[in-house]
Motif scaffolding. Structure first.
Motif, PDB file in Angstrom:
ATOM      1  N   UNK A 182       0.804  -1.219   0.000  1.00  0.00           N
ATOM      2  CA  UNK A 182       0.000   0.000   0.000  1.00  0.00           C
ATOM      3  C   UNK A 182       0.835   1.267   0.000  1.00  0.00           C
ATOM      4  N   UNK A 183       2.046   1.176   0.520  1.00  0.00           N
ATOM      5  CA  UNK A 183       2.909   2.351   0.553  1.00  0.00           C
ATOM      6  C   UNK A 183       3.296   2.857  -0.819  1.00  0.00           C
ATOM      7  N   UNK A 184       3.296   1.973  -1.828  1.00  0.00           N
ATOM      8  CA  UNK A 184       3.659   2.398  -3.184  1.00  0.00           C
ATOM      9  C   UNK A 184       2.630   3.377  -3.773  1.00  0.00           C
ATOM     10  N   UNK A 185       1.365   3.005  -3.860  1.00  0.00           N
ATOM     11  CA  UNK A 185       0.409   3.978  -4.404  1.00  0.00           C
ATOM     12  C   UNK A 185       0.275   5.234  -3.561  1.00  0.00           C
ATOM     13  N   UNK A 186       0.438   5.091  -2.249  1.00  0.00           N
ATOM     14  CA  UNK A 186       0.369   6.278  -1.390  1.00  0.00           C
ATOM     15  C   UNK A 186       1.551   7.201  -1.670  1.00  0.00           C
ATOM     16  N   UNK A 187       2.762   6.642  -1.719  1.00  0.00           N
ATOM     17  CA  UNK A 187       3.944   7.491  -1.944  1.00  0.00           C
ATOM     18  C   UNK A 187       3.898   8.140  -3.320  1.00  0.00           C
ATOM     19  N   UNK A 188       3.430   7.409  -4.324  1.00  0.00           N
ATOM     20  CA  UNK A 188       3.339   7.993  -5.652  1.00  0.00           C
ATOM     21  C   UNK A 188       2.292   9.107  -5.694  1.00  0.00           C
ATOM     22  N   UNK A 189       1.159   8.893  -5.050  1.00  0.00           N
ATOM     23  CA  UNK A 189       0.124   9.928  -5.030  1.00  0.00           C
ATOM     24  C   UNK A 189       0.624  11.192  -4.339  1.00  0.00           C
ATOM     25  N   UNK A 190       1.345  11.022  -3.263  1.00  0.00           N
ATOM     26  CA  UNK A 190       1.889  12.176  -2.548  1.00  0.00           C
ATOM     27  C   UNK A 190       2.963  12.868  -3.383  1.00  0.00           C
ATOM     28  N   UNK A 191       3.725  12.084  -4.147  1.00  0.00           N
ATOM     29  CA  UNK A 191       4.728  12.671  -5.040  1.00  0.00           C
ATOM     30  C   UNK A 191       4.055  13.508  -6.125  1.00  0.00           C
ATOM     31  N   UNK A 192       3.022  12.964  -6.752  1.00  0.00           N
ATOM     32  CA  UNK A 192       2.324  13.682  -7.830  1.00  0.00           C
ATOM     33  C   UNK A 192       1.649  14.942  -7.290  1.00  0.00           C
ATOM     34  N   UNK A 193       0.991  14.828  -6.142  1.00  0.00           N
ATOM     35  CA  UNK A 193       0.327  15.995  -5.556  1.00  0.00           C
ATOM     36  C   UNK A 193       1.340  17.081  -5.227  1.00  0.00           C
ATOM     37  N   UNK A 203       1.496  16.223   1.680  1.00  0.00           N
ATOM     38  CA  UNK A 203       0.772  15.374   2.627  1.00  0.00           C
ATOM     39  C   UNK A 203      -0.716  15.682   2.550  1.00  0.00           C
ATOM     40  N   UNK A 204      -1.558  14.665   2.546  1.00  0.00           N
ATOM     41  CA  UNK A 204      -3.003  14.910   2.480  1.00  0.00           C
ATOM     42  C   UNK A 204      -3.519  15.549   3.754  1.00  0.00           C
ATOM     43  N   UNK A 205      -4.593  16.316   3.642  1.00  0.00           N
ATOM     44  CA  UNK A 205      -5.219  16.910   4.821  1.00  0.00           C
ATOM     45  C   UNK A 205      -6.320  15.999   5.366  1.00  0.00           C
ATOM     46  N   UNK A 206      -6.673  14.978   4.584  1.00  0.00           N
ATOM     47  CA  UNK A 206      -7.694  14.036   5.034  1.00  0.00           C
ATOM     48  C   UNK A 206      -7.415  12.674   4.413  1.00  0.00           C
ATOM     49  N   UNK A 207      -7.560  11.629   5.227  1.00  0.00           N
ATOM     50  CA  UNK A 207      -7.395  10.251   4.758  1.00  0.00           C
ATOM     51  C   UNK A 207      -8.576   9.442   5.277  1.00  0.00           C
ATOM     52  N   UNK A 208      -9.186   8.688   4.391  1.00  0.00           N
ATOM     53  CA  UNK A 208     -10.289   7.807   4.781  1.00  0.00           C
ATOM     54  C   UNK A 208     -10.065   6.447   4.143  1.00  0.00           C
ATOM     55  N   UNK A 209      -9.928   5.415   4.969  1.00  0.00           N
ATOM     56  CA  UNK A 209      -9.584   4.102   4.443  1.00  0.00           C
ATOM     57  C   UNK A 209     -10.502   2.993   4.902  1.00  0.00           C
ATOM     58  N   UNK A 210     -10.400   1.887   4.220  1.00  0.00           N
ATOM     59  CA  UNK A 210     -11.179   0.701   4.580  1.00  0.00           C
ATOM     60  C   UNK A 210     -10.419  -0.525   4.085  1.00  0.00           C
ATOM     61  N   UNK A 211     -10.845  -1.698   4.529  1.00  0.00           N
ATOM     62  CA  UNK A 211     -10.172  -2.927   4.106  1.00  0.00           C
ATOM     63  C   UNK A 211     -11.049  -4.127   4.422  1.00  0.00           C
TER      64      UNK A 211
END
Length: 670
Positions: A182-193, A203-211
């Motif tokens: 999961x760290x891969x898509x998160x790190x890439x998204x933060x890089x692009x943002x 860094x996101x101001x809000x995170x909402x997750x599920x699993x």
């Protein structure tokens, strides 16, 4: 021809990912593999998989190898923090396979260890050093697809069937997709943002997750939504039991970018060409960086180059310390939303420190002192820790405080809706420290400030604290509508019952109320109130931080405390940032700082604290804490560090010994 200087690497934990790293080292310019540490040195294939490397029997032996400069840590997740910290203690640089540790709190502890050691520490997201990522950042910054609006990123595969003992599923091995991939898509998204606004990451101001959880309590597949301050929304997903499309999609106002398998640069583990598809107006342009180097060679060189240059962290677009911490905080929130807390993070199994050693006693960095009315020696500062919401996070700080000599802990019925008390109860139970600890309890906070509340709340507190007594007790507020004698009676009854075994008194009580309480106790033969917990600092609190708060920093209060020799346990003893760079005559954006501390007298004291700090080679905040410690009455600051760095920084105040003349000069400049 000058020979290229190389960093000598050792691999700790020779598994499959270590083999991939070995391939990267073999294809790098600045790295060479010289040793491997394994718990099974007779394992077949080591010589073939790691050609030319010395094989050490055990990880400690690898750390002791003087011919190894840096360690690549490739153990299962739970061993990352332990061995990264031990490597720092051995003076070794580290590259730690992702996730760097189980939480942001653990990662922060790793960085703290390497900050003290002066060594490099990096998280091994190998794709971030590949030229494809740099090119992707350039495309985003160029506006080729207009404004970035949404990101979709996934990394998921299927193991076929649930295997509870496998590292990808086992709870005790911190299994599941969120930490593993999961760290891969998160790190890439933060890089692009970040690239969208010209920064290395965001860094996101809000995170909402599920699993979806399995029988081990780890995640088979999971998804999260990240919202960034600039309006970008990222949808990230991961799986160990679902074959996801594994494509990065960046949606802009004028088109989109797609990158397949971005963590392998669109190729396989060994070779990647760096394919990027730009889709605009119904047309697709495929861009390639045409890089055929081993995908792991770039992180091997990135880490080695940083080490050779004397840097402690990766250069962008590699994962800097702040980047790794931000990534971990997203994963922490994602896990929390999904209800994932590993058994190895809970008190029953986390009985040792983060470096996997029994808790040590006898530290002297924090001195001990006597407190009137208490038979035990107590540390000169008390630790508040109400900001922590998991045992594993809070235990890091509690362990460090104890090992430095701290044994005085500040809790209260209302802190964290009771979680602070539960955390301390779990901690002392797992560490066996209760009888050597000095525990502060507080109850009867507004609006429930009544005598009969004291016993009821203390019963609940003791249950959470897993003890049958507190050493010091405070009413958290006062209620002037109730005769003070009724409060003294209620607290004295708890003394007689053995549930308060030291001094008691009031937090945020006035001088007049304390005098009345003392007089009543003397008249009736009850225990005298012998302690206060009011604000006390070099800066006077001008307006209460919270309703009902009382400051004891005025000249009248200081005279009263000195005359009565009542112990004051001072909260906000460093004026909540007033003596840091957060404050200043020209800095008015922080409403609380301005309202509570800003006036000419306090700024004069701040100026003198800065002057003295510069002379002593310290920070003004150290001077401010030393001021509280040096009072002529028993004065014990409550400190609330959130990190190990903040804890170490706070105790630097003990290096400063202020005289009575120093105190007067800090107060009025005379």
């Amino acid at each position: 021809m000058t020979e290229t200087k190389k960093v000598r690497w050792g691999i700790l934990g020779p598994g499959s990912i270590a083999k991939a790293f070995q391939g990267g080292v073999a294809g790098s310019k600045h790295a060479e593999l010289v040793a491997v540490g394994t718990r099974n040195p007779e394992k077949p294939g080591l010589a073939t998989d790691f050609p030319g490397a010395r094989v050490h029997n055990g990880y400690d032996a690898l750390l002791a190898d003087k011919d190894v400069d840096a360690i690549y840590i490739a153990t299962p997740h739970p061993g990352h923090a332990e061995w990264a910290i031990k490597a720092a203690e051995a003076g070794k640089h580290v590259l730690v396979e992702k996730p760097m540790a189980l939480s942001a709190f653990e990662i922060d502890a790793i960085f703290h260890a390497h900050r003290k050691a002066g060594t490099f520490a990096g998280e091994a997201f190998m794709y971030r050093l590949h030229p494809q990522v740099k090119k992707l950042g350039e495309l985003i910054a160029s506006g080729v697809i207009g404004e970035v609006r949404m990101i979709q990123s996934s990394f998921g595969f299927s193991m076929g069937k649930f295997q509870p003992q496998h590292r990808l599923f086992a709870n005790d091995l911190a299994g599941g997709g969120i930490l593993d991939v999961g760290g891969y898509p998160v790190s890439m998204s933060r890089f692009i943002a970040g690239a969208a606004v010209g920064k290395p990451f965001a860094d996101p101001i809000k995170v909402s997750g599920t699993a979806k959880l399995n029988a081990e309590g780890t995640d088979d597949w999971a998804a999260a939504v990240l919202t960034f301050e600039n309006g970008i929304v990222a949808q990230v997903s991961c799986a160990v039991m679902a074959n996801l499309d594994n494509v990065l999609r960046i949606h802009g106002s004028e088109g989109r970018i797609e990158v397949p398998d971005f963590w392998f640069a669109g190729g396989n583990r060994d070779q990647g060409v760096g394919r990027i598809d730009v889709i605009k107006g119904g047309k697709t342009e495929t861009i390639s960086v045409n890089e055929t180097g081993h995908v792991y060679s770039f992180e091997a060189d990135g880490a080695s180059e940083a080490i050779l240059a004397g840097r402690h962290e990766f250069a962008a677009p590699g994962m800097s310390w702040a980047d790794s911490l931000g990534n971990a905080r997203v994963l922490d929130k994602w896990r929390a939303d999904a209800g994932i807390e590993f058994n190895i993070e809970k008190p029953a199994k986390r009985v040792n420190t983060l470096s996997n050693r029994p808790l040590a006693s006898g530290g002297t960095a924090i001195p001990k002192r006597s407190i009137p009315g208490l038979t035990k020696q107590a540390s000169a500062v008390a630790l508040g820790f109400e900001d922590f919401r998991t045992f594993s996070s809070g235990a890091i700080l509690l362990d460090a405080f104890w090992e430095k000599g701290g044994n005085l802990f500040d809790t209260a019925f209302v802190y964290g809706s009771g979680y602070t008390e539960k955390l301390f109860g779990d901690w002392h139970k797992s560490r066996g420290t209760r009888e050597q600890s000095v525990l502060i309890g507080k109850g009867a906070h507004s609006p429930l400030v009544y005598p009969d509340v004291i016993a009821k709340q203390l019963t609940q507190s003791l249950d959470r604290l897993q003890t049958d007594y507190v050493d010091v007790y405070f009413m958290h507020r006062d209620n002037l509508d109730v005769p003070v004698g009724e409060f003294v009676d209620a607290m004295d009854a708890e003394v007689k019952a053995g549930r308060i075994r030291g001094p008691f008194g009031g937090s945020n009580w006035t001088k007049e109320r304390m005098d009345q309480a003392i007089a009543y106790a003397d008249k009736t033969g009850k225990q005298r109130p012998g302690a206060l917990s009011n604000n006390f600092a070099l800066a006077e609190m001008l307006d209460p931080i919270w309703a009902g708060c009382v400051t004891s920093s005025t000249p009248e209060w200081k005279a009263w405390l000195n005359d009565r020799q009542v112990t004051n346990f001072s909260w906000s003893s460093q004026a909540r940032g007033f003596f840091t760079d957060r404050a200043g005559r020209d800095k008015t954006d922080n409403e609380e700082l301005v309202r509570v501390w800003y006036n000419d007298q306090n700024f004069g004291r701040r100026d003198r604290a800065i002057e003295l700090a510069n002379k002593l080679g310290h920070s003004p905040i150290h001077v401010a804490l030393a001021y509280v410690l040096a009072q002529p009455f028993p004065s014990i600051p409550l400190i609330g560090p959130r990190t190990l760095y903040e804890l170490d920084d706070s105790i630097k105040a003990f290096d400063i010994k202020l005289t009575s003349a120093d105190l007067k000069w800090l107060e009025d400049g005379k």
